[in-house]
Design a protein around this motif. Sequence first.
Motif, PDB file in Angstrom:
ATOM      1  N   GLY A 197       0.892  -1.628  -0.135  1.00 10.86           N
ATOM      2  CA  GLY A 197       0.212   0.330  -0.070  1.00 10.86           C
ATOM      3  C   GLY A 197       1.271   1.610  -0.264  1.00 10.86           C
ATOM      4  O   GLY A 197       0.488   2.321   0.921  1.00 10.86           O
ATOM      5  N   SER A 198       2.114   0.587  -0.706  1.00 10.28           N
ATOM      6  CA  SER A 198       3.168   2.567  -0.477  1.00 10.28           C
ATOM      7  C   SER A 198       3.803   2.326  -2.417  1.00 10.28           C
ATOM      8  O   SER A 198       3.643   1.332  -2.533  1.00 10.28           O
ATOM      9  N   LEU A 199       3.659   3.977  -2.745  1.00 12.47           N
ATOM     10  CA  LEU A 199       4.299   3.711  -4.357  1.00 12.47           C
ATOM     11  C   LEU A 199       5.799   4.463  -3.816  1.00 12.47           C
ATOM     12  O   LEU A 199       6.201   4.234  -4.805  1.00 12.47           O
ATOM     13  N   ARG A 200       6.283   4.836  -2.304  1.00 11.46           N
ATOM     14  CA  ARG A 200       7.861   4.599  -3.103  1.00 11.46           C
ATOM     15  C   ARG A 200       8.410   4.285  -3.513  1.00 11.46           C
ATOM     16  O   ARG A 200       8.387   2.424  -2.617  1.00 11.46           O
ATOM     17  N   ALA A 201       9.132   4.176  -3.956  1.00  6.71           N
ATOM     18  CA  ALA A 201       9.933   2.887  -4.518  1.00  6.71           C
ATOM     19  C   ALA A 201      11.298   2.804  -3.205  1.00  6.71           C
ATOM     20  O   ALA A 201      11.594   1.156  -3.772  1.00  6.71           O
ATOM     21  N   GLY A 202      11.200   2.948  -2.347  1.00 10.69           N
ATOM     22  CA  GLY A 202      12.123   2.325  -1.089  1.00 10.69           C
ATOM     23  C   GLY A 202      11.421   1.421  -0.328  1.00 10.69           C
ATOM     24  O   GLY A 202      12.074   1.154   1.127  1.00 10.69           O
ATOM     25  N   SER A 203      10.089   1.128   0.084  1.00 11.50           N
ATOM     26  CA  SER A 203       9.284   1.347   1.153  1.00 11.50           C
ATOM     27  C   SER A 203       9.563   0.455   1.243  1.00 11.50           C
ATOM     28  O   SER A 203      10.076  -0.896   0.725  1.00 11.50           O
ATOM     29  N   PHE A 204       9.683  -0.163   2.532  1.00  2.06           N
ATOM     30  CA  PHE A 204       9.449  -1.325   3.357  1.00  2.06           C
ATOM     31  C   PHE A 204       8.769  -1.995   3.468  1.00  2.06           C
ATOM     32  O   PHE A 204       8.344  -3.628   3.258  1.00  2.06           O
ATOM     33  N   ASN A 205       7.031  -1.439   2.900  1.00  2.00           N
ATOM     34  CA  ASN A 205       6.351  -2.244   2.630  1.00  2.00           C
ATOM     35  C   ASN A 205       6.611  -3.220   1.650  1.00  2.00           C
ATOM     36  O   ASN A 205       5.682  -4.483   0.797  1.00  2.00           O
ATOM     37  N   ARG A 206       6.735  -2.396  -0.078  1.00  2.00           N
ATOM     38  CA  ARG A 206       7.572  -2.795  -0.705  1.00  2.00           C
ATOM     39  C   ARG A 206       8.200  -4.211  -0.836  1.00  2.00           C
ATOM     40  O   ARG A 206       7.878  -5.674  -1.409  1.00  2.00           O
ATOM     41  N   PRO A 209       1.795   0.444   4.897  1.00  5.04           N
ATOM     42  CA  PRO A 209       1.761   1.036   6.115  1.00  5.04           C
ATOM     43  C   PRO A 209       1.114   1.698   6.899  1.00  5.04           C
ATOM     44  O   PRO A 209       0.028   1.353   7.184  1.00  5.04           O
ATOM     45  N   GLU A 210       1.281   2.303   7.702  1.00  6.68           N
ATOM     46  CA  GLU A 210       0.342   3.385   8.672  1.00  6.68           C
ATOM     47  C   GLU A 210       0.582   4.537   8.807  1.00  6.68           C
ATOM     48  O   GLU A 210       1.971   5.536   8.283  1.00  6.68           O
ATOM     49  N   TYR A 211      -0.270   5.553   8.279  1.00 10.45           N
ATOM     50  CA  TYR A 211      -0.242   6.722   7.910  1.00 10.45           C
ATOM     51  C   TYR A 211      -0.958   7.751   8.737  1.00 10.45           C
ATOM     52  O   TYR A 211      -2.031   7.546   9.210  1.00 10.45           O
ATOM     53  N   ASN A 212      -0.976   8.423  10.033  1.00  9.94           N
ATOM     54  CA  ASN A 212      -1.583   9.455  10.775  1.00  9.94           C
ATOM     55  C   ASN A 212      -2.697   7.706  11.516  1.00  9.94           C
ATOM     56  O   ASN A 212      -4.011   7.869  11.795  1.00  9.94           O
ATOM     57  N   SER A 213      -1.850   6.876  12.152  1.00 12.75           N
ATOM     58  CA  SER A 213      -2.176   5.367  12.382  1.00 12.75           C
ATOM     59  C   SER A 213      -4.027   5.270  11.899  1.00 12.75           C
ATOM     60  O   SER A 213      -4.503   4.131  11.807  1.00 12.75           O
ATOM     61  N   SER A 214      -3.528   5.660  10.389  1.00 11.17           N
ATOM     62  CA  SER A 214      -4.963   4.590   9.721  1.00 11.17           C
ATOM     63  C   SER A 214      -3.676   3.816   8.483  1.00 11.17           C
ATOM     64  O   SER A 214      -2.778   4.318   7.624  1.00 11.17           O
ATOM     65  N   ALA A 226       4.855  -3.317   7.938  1.00 10.65           N
ATOM     66  CA  ALA A 226       6.217  -2.653   8.331  1.00 10.65           C
ATOM     67  C   ALA A 226       6.008  -0.484   8.580  1.00 10.65           C
ATOM     68  O   ALA A 226       5.215   0.047   7.926  1.00 10.65           O
ATOM     69  N   SER A 227       6.437  -0.923   9.798  1.00  8.87           N
ATOM     70  CA  SER A 227       6.602   1.013  10.011  1.00  8.87           C
ATOM     71  C   SER A 227       7.821   1.384  11.321  1.00  8.87           C
ATOM     72  O   SER A 227       8.524   0.503  11.090  1.00  8.87           O
ATOM     73  N   PRO A 228       8.478   2.845  10.709  1.00 12.41           N
ATOM     74  CA  PRO A 228       9.580   2.428  11.741  1.00 12.41           C
ATOM     75  C   PRO A 228       8.891   3.036  13.170  1.00 12.41           C
ATOM     76  O   PRO A 228      10.443   2.439  13.897  1.00 12.41           O
ATOM     77  N   GLY A 229       7.975   2.791  13.476  1.00 14.91           N
ATOM     78  CA  GLY A 229       7.358   3.633  14.563  1.00 14.91           C
ATOM     79  C   GLY A 229       8.064   1.540  15.521  1.00 14.91           C
ATOM     80  O   GLY A 229       8.232   0.697  15.277  1.00 14.91           O
TER      81      GLY A 229
HETATM   82  C1  LIG Z   1       2.125  11.384   6.417  1.00 14.17           C
HETATM   83  C2  LIG Z   1       2.489  10.224   6.728  1.00 14.17           C
HETATM   84  C3  LIG Z   1       1.567  10.133   8.017  1.00 14.17           C
HETATM   85  C4  LIG Z   1       2.430   8.733   8.692  1.00 14.17           C
HETATM   86  N1  LIG Z   1       1.367   8.073  10.096  1.00 14.17           N
HETATM   87  C5  LIG Z   1       2.729   7.504  11.149  1.00 14.17           C
HETATM   88  C6  LIG Z   1       1.341   6.840  11.594  1.00 14.17           C
HETATM   89  O1  LIG Z   1       0.669   7.253  12.197  1.00 14.17           O
HETATM   90  N2  LIG Z   1       2.353   5.568  12.181  1.00 14.17           N
HETATM   91  C7  LIG Z   1       3.662   5.542  11.856  1.00 14.17           C
HETATM   92  O2  LIG Z   1       3.768   4.300  12.036  1.00 14.17           O
HETATM   93  N3  LIG Z   1       4.283   5.885  10.867  1.00 14.17           N
HETATM   94  C8  LIG Z   1       3.810   6.299  10.317  1.00 14.17           C
HETATM   95  N4  LIG Z   1       4.840   7.169   8.945  1.00 14.17           N
HETATM   96  C9  LIG Z   1       5.813   6.544   8.478  1.00 14.17           C
HETATM   97  C10 LIG Z   1       5.668   6.110   7.328  1.00 14.17           C
HETATM   98  O3  LIG Z   1       4.973   4.654   8.563  1.00 14.17           O
HETATM   99  C11 LIG Z   1       7.100   5.318   7.059  1.00 14.17           C
HETATM  100  O4  LIG Z   1       7.272   6.633   6.005  1.00 14.17           O
HETATM  101  C12 LIG Z   1       7.075   4.283   5.994  1.00 14.17           C
HETATM  102  O5  LIG Z   1       8.538   4.458   5.780  1.00 14.17           O
HETATM  103  C13 LIG Z   1       5.568   4.148   5.373  1.00 14.17           C
HETATM  104  O6  LIG Z   1       6.164   2.496   4.870  1.00 14.17           O
HETATM  105  P1  LIG Z   1       6.866   3.210   3.504  1.00 14.17           P
HETATM  106  O7  LIG Z   1       8.183   2.565   3.513  1.00 14.17           O
HETATM  107  O8  LIG Z   1       6.123   1.235   3.145  1.00 14.17           O
HETATM  108  O9  LIG Z   1       6.699   4.033   2.511  1.00 14.17           O
HETATM  109  C14 LIG Z   1       3.678   8.329   8.618  1.00 14.17           C
HETATM  110  C15 LIG Z   1       4.257   8.492   7.205  1.00 14.17           C
HETATM  111  C16 LIG Z   1       3.138  10.095   6.120  1.00 14.17           C
HETATM  112  C17 LIG Z   1       4.029  10.353   5.410  1.00 14.17           C
END
Ligand SMILES: Cc1cc2nc3c(=O)[nH]c(=O)nc-3n(C[C@H](O)[C@H](O)[C@H](O)COP(=O)(O)O)c2cc1C
Length: 187
Positions: free
Chosen positions: A10-19, A81-86, A116-119
Amino acid sequence: MAPHIVALAGSLRAGSFNRKLARLGADALARAGASVDLVDLREVMMPLYDGDLEEQEGLPPGAVAFKARLAKAQGLWIACPEYNSSVPGTFKNAIDWASRGDEDVFAGKVVALTGASPGMYGAMRAHYHLRQIVTTLGCWALPEQLLVPRAHEAFGPDGALLNAKSSAMLEELAHALVAATAKLAPG
Ligand SMILES: Cc1cc2nc3c(=O)[nH]c(=O)nc-3n(C[C@H](O)[C@H](O)[C@H](O)COP(=O)(O)O)c2cc1C
């Protein structure tokens, strides 16, 4: 017959962890006996959902292409991934478009949820929402899931998971998805 499974991030990023997680899932699913289509959301880009656009022009080409690939599968491996808890809006948008039109491409599919998330929580809060979404769409979500916290430290240079326990869990989840797909969605 080998189940056919779509793996996608669910990520477009080339270096995406979820990719990376989607790629690892695709490889593990193939080892578990599935035929796999690794879908890159960049290949099926679509505009923001707009009911007026849908009414005037039908589904955009990206959504049609996405649906066609989903339609062939009995199971899904999602790395979200998770963005803003969703769930990221980009991915939810793709799901929303794919839920439109005459053909239901979700009902009855078996889904393995990974993230996957850095958190610290490994996208756990997004996955509560994603589980609800896929269940609403009529999918069978496997109870087990794989969440990878501290994702920036979790993958080696070859893209493999460094933690042996996580790696074993990924392999188990792939086997569970193949087995459940054969049982619940034999195609
Ligand atoms: C708009 C935005 C909101 C984010 N919110 C969260 C979050 O709520 N929890 C979290 O653990 N990481 C959050 N992140 C960090 C993402 O987990 C991190 O960018 C991750 O690498 C995204 O996944 P990807 O690597 O597959 O692209 C957020 C990143 C973005 C860009």
